[in-house]
Design a protein around this motif. Sequence first.
Motif: not given
Length: 263
Positions: A204-209
């Motif tokens: 859930q904590n991934l950055p965009q792209s």
Amino acid sequence: MGIEILLYMIIGSFAGMLAGLLGVGGGLIIVPCLVFIYTFLGFNEEVLVHIAIGTSLASIIFTGTSSAYTHYIKDSVDTKILIPVTSGIVIGAFIGAVIADHINGNDLRKIIGVFALIIAIQMYFNFNKYLLSTRPRNFISVSVGGFIGAASSILGIGGGSFSVPYFRISGLKLKTAIGTSAACGISIAVFGALGFLISGMNEQNLPQSSVGYIHLPSLFFISLSSIFFARIGANIAHKISDHLLKIIFVLLMVIISFYMLFL
């Protein structure tokens, strides 16, 4: 964003050169640099190192292919020992990516730092001089390949730091060991990156792209420059002194180890 792109391409240039020169994937350059950049960009600390490793492995697919092809056309890839080692790598790389998902990011950082220091010591004292009198049997090469694949996937590297010493003690000349190692790095990168992509899909904590633990902008620009410089590095490897290469490599590993352990 412009500065980020420039930094990614500089990282790719150095990593590609290192990959071509020494038969490594360049991950020992890419991972620490991405950890620094992602920290500056404010990526979540829980996934930051995992993203750096997954992105590194994905970029090595392209870097390793460019490096391996250049070494291959110079007749510096030994396919007889490459095949059994690669067979073990395929299984080990995927397992390593799954294991890494369950290791704390700070612990992964320390593992990379200690590993870099061990490699520096190994290179400086030239433990590769103890060569086997005969080629190891295939089952040994498969087992070693499994270890190389798992360890390399966990650390986000192309495996050259493991495979070059193994090929050397197996009796290969240094430049052939480097070329064969570069070819091994492709399979490590493919299955390791796939493992990080899958294991990070529900994070859930991934950055965009990002897709899983792979950050696409980093991957694109690092690969763009590393492909070109890997070919340059491979060509230089057939001209430069082995002793000079060793000294540069040792100094680089010490710097990376210090950064990962203490900064």
